[in-house]
Design an enzyme around this catalytic site. Structure first.
Site, PDB file in Angstrom:
ATOM      1  N   GLY A  42      41.175  33.594  54.776  1.00 35.33           N
ATOM      2  CA  GLY A  42      40.725  33.890  56.133  1.00 35.33           C
ATOM      3  C   GLY A  42      41.543  33.083  57.112  1.00 35.33           C
ATOM      4  N   SER A  43      41.276  33.280  58.380  1.00 34.90           N
ATOM      5  CA  SER A  43      42.113  32.661  59.410  1.00 34.90           C
ATOM      6  C   SER A  43      42.091  31.147  59.352  1.00 34.90           C
ATOM      7  CB  SER A  43      41.666  33.137  60.791  1.00 34.90           C
ATOM      8  OG  SER A  43      40.285  32.839  60.988  1.00 34.90           O
ATOM      9  N   GLU A  45      41.914  29.227  56.920  1.00 35.83           N
ATOM     10  CA  GLU A  45      42.547  28.676  55.727  1.00 35.83           C
ATOM     11  C   GLU A  45      44.073  28.815  55.765  1.00 35.83           C
ATOM     12  OE1 GLU A  45      38.870  29.276  55.739  1.00 35.83           O
ATOM     13  OE2 GLU A  45      39.748  31.130  55.024  1.00 35.83           O
ATOM     14  N   GLU A  64      34.626  37.087  47.701  1.00 36.63           N
ATOM     15  CA  GLU A  64      34.513  35.668  47.357  1.00 36.63           C
ATOM     16  C   GLU A  64      33.744  35.420  46.063  1.00 36.63           C
ATOM     17  OE1 GLU A  64      34.159  36.942  50.382  1.00 36.63           O
ATOM     18  OE2 GLU A  64      35.245  35.715  51.846  1.00 36.63           O
ATOM     19  N   HIS A  87      36.476  31.114  52.784  1.00 36.28           N
ATOM     20  CA  HIS A  87      36.567  31.248  54.235  1.00 36.28           C
ATOM     21  C   HIS A  87      35.256  30.880  54.907  1.00 36.28           C
ATOM     22  CE1 HIS A  87      37.714  32.528  58.135  1.00 36.28           C
ATOM     23  NE2 HIS A  87      37.007  33.643  58.138  1.00 36.28           N
ATOM     24  N   HIS A 294      11.656  31.821  30.380  1.00 38.05           N
ATOM     25  CA  HIS A 294      11.839  32.887  31.370  1.00 38.05           C
ATOM     26  C   HIS A 294      10.512  33.482  31.833  1.00 38.05           C
ATOM     27  CE1 HIS A 294      13.666  36.002  33.656  1.00 38.05           C
ATOM     28  NE2 HIS A 294      13.579  36.965  32.756  1.00 38.05           N
ATOM     29  N   GLY A 413      21.679  33.502  34.828  1.00 37.01           N
ATOM     30  CA  GLY A 413      20.963  34.765  34.962  1.00 37.01           C
ATOM     31  C   GLY A 413      21.383  35.555  36.186  1.00 37.01           C
TER      32      GLY A 413
END
Length: 545
Positions: A42-43, A45, A64, A87, A294, A413
């Site tokens: 992104g800008s 970075e 991402e 980003h 679970h 999970g």
């Protein structure tokens, strides 16, 4: 910059006034072995990538979550922290599902996230991350936005050391966009211990309990393979003739599943665990929680009269274990010390696990037949990366994992890990065949991974088990009060063309309906050094049998 970095590796750094934050960080990355960067730019970075070093590699993910999933597989495969660039707030938000998974997987990862320029932050500018250090919590080990630009290299170094310390995990550094060109200094790379040896007093107690037991059972978890203790567990189990179970929801293979002492897999249900361990008078949890559940359960955690002992690399896990003795520290070092301490009595071999019967082809094919075929046809050193929750019990019966580092799935999970992780594992294990076993529903959380696999020309065979539904939810519904045959809203997945999706991303693909077609597709895929997707139409509903 290249000349500066080259001289830095020889110890002759240029004058401090010539060094930028970018120079110092790239120097650290090189010396930490993090020259592969996973990202979706992104800008905020972009300055990091100006004059990008020739010996670095940028691996692009199209979303991402894919970026972090690829980095997770790569870090686990290489046993070193992966470098991830995201980003700002939106990118971190998109990645959070797989950051959570990396945290649960104990995957070392240094995540940098772009931030707006420091001079603008007081004005709440566009693309700023208002609470950059809070956003990824609690699923990073540490997060920081350095107070000064010149502190960024130190923050990256600290992040790396923390990511690699047990229990390993992701860390995040938020970097304002204008920091990269500020003056900084090169930092020394330090030697920092990554192992903690378990307390010998506690190990003595565990050793005595092992020697006194008549019918010990081991329950192994993913930390066994993460700590390179696979062979040590085998030696200790053979010394004690102990049955060996795999802990519930385990993301790595900690014991060869064709071994005569292998007893099977524990479900994430308290009462069922107690039932399966009923013949044991000592339960030794090795590199695993005791236990992961679970669904709600009641009663004892271990059979009446049985003693629980544990060796675990995570003090948090040791703290909530409900009873027994817990030794904290390196699984490998703990097992080495136990092997030297124990004097096993003579015990008879426990009964062998009953092998699953062979499965015959049906129309449509069953998941069991597909996985049985994979077990028979896969290359010997192939690596399985799995994200097909409803098929996991079937896989455990028909596709045994036999080698260390031969299996990866998510401990969390959370879906969206498997396909990008297969890409990362293939990058981290060059020359090894990777087989991604992915449910049709699971695949759609990170389907963009196919594009990355195709662009990188990786030897990955994606096997999509296409049952046109979220089978895990439908199968689990009765546990939550659904009547037989009652529809579960939002769980049908008709009309998805995975062959078209794959070919549209540059990956060859085929659709399989029959046993002969499956074997031909697998032969072709395993003969290729490039990725291929096999969409297998399966049906495991009772009416199809």
């Amino acid at each position: 910059m290249q000349e500066a970095l080259s001289s830095a590796t020889r110890g002759a750094h240029p004058r401090a006034t010539d060094v930028t934050v970018r120079d110092a960080v790239c120097d650290l990355m090189r010396r930490f072995g993090m020259t592969t960067v996973f990202g979706n730019p992104g800008s905020t970075e972009l300055p990091l990538f100006r004059n990008f070093p020739d010996d670095f590699r940028y691996v692009l993910g199209l979303q991402e979550a894919v970026v972090v999933g690829m980095a997770d597989g790569y870090a686990q495969a290489t046993r070193n922290a992966a470098f991830v660039n995201l980003h700002s707030a939106a990118g971190v938000g998109n990645a959070m599902g797989n950051i959570f998974t990396a945290f649960k997987n104990r995957t070392p990862m240094v995540i940098t996230a772009g931030q707006q320029a420091r001079s603008m932050l007081a004005l709440d500018p566009f693309l700023a991350s208002r609470e950059a250090t809070e956003l990824p919590k609690p699923y990073v080990k540490w997060s920081v936005e350095p107070a000064r630009a010149e502190d960024v290299p130190h923050a990256i170094a600290r992040a790396y050391y923390l990511a690699m310390m047990p229990p390993r995990g992701p860390v995040l550094v938020s970097v304002p966009v204008d920091d990269w060109d500020r003056a900084a200094e090169f930092l020394p790379v330090r030697v920092v211990s990554r192992q903690v040896r378990p307390d010998p007093v506690v190990l003595d107690q565990i050793a005595r309990a092992l020697d006194a037991a008549a019918r010990p059972a081991f329950v192994v978890g993913g930390a066994v393979d993460r700590d390179e203790a696979f062979d040590d567990v085998v030696r200790l189990a053979e010394a004690h003739n102990a049955r060996v179970f795999v802990a519930p929801m385990t993301g790595r293979c900690g014991f060869p599943e064709d071994h005569s002492l292998f007893a099977g897999f524990l479900p994430a249900m308290r009462e069922r665990i107690v039932s399966l361990l009923a013949d044991s008078d000592l339960v030794f949890a090795i590199g695993a929680p005791a236990f992961t559940y679970h669904v709600e359960g009641f009663g004892a955690h271990v059979p009446p009269g049985a003693k629980l002992v544990q060796l675990i690399d995570d003090p948090h896990t040791a703290s909530w274990t409900p009873e027994g003795i817990a030794a904290f520290g390196s699984i490998r070092l703990g097992l080495v010390d136990l092997l030297a301490r124990t004097r096993p009595p003579a015990r008879s071999l426990p009964p062998a696990r009953v092998a699953a019967p062979r499965v015959q082809p049906t129309a449509p094919l069953s998941t069991a037949y597909v996985l049985q075929s994979l077990a028979e046809m896969r290359p010997a050193e192939s690596i399985i990366v799995e994200e097909a929750p409803s098929a996991r019990p079937v896989m455990q019966a028909h596709l045994p994992i036999l080698i260390s580092e031969g299996f990866f799935t998510m401990d969390s999970g959370g879906l969206g890990y498997g396909m990008p992780a297969a890409v990362g594992v293939a990058l981290g294990k060059p020359g090894r065949r990777v087989i991604g076993i992915i449910g049709d529903g699971s695949s759609l959380y990170s389907i963009q991974s196919i594009w990355s696999a195709a662009r990188l020309a990786l030897p990955i065979t994606f096997v999509i088990l296409n049952n046109r539904r979220y089978a895990a939810l439908q199968d689990f519904a009765p546990a939550f009060g659904f009547a037989a045959q009652e529809p579960v809203q939002g769980t049908d997945l008709p009309d998805l063309d995975f062959v078209a999706i794959a070919t549209g991303m540059g990956c060859p693909a085929t659709r399989v309906h029959t046993a002969d077609a499956l074997r031909d597709a697998l032969d072709n895929a395993f003969a290729s050094n490039r990725p291929m997707l096999i969409n297998v139409e399966v049906d495991d509903r009772p009416s199809s049998k």
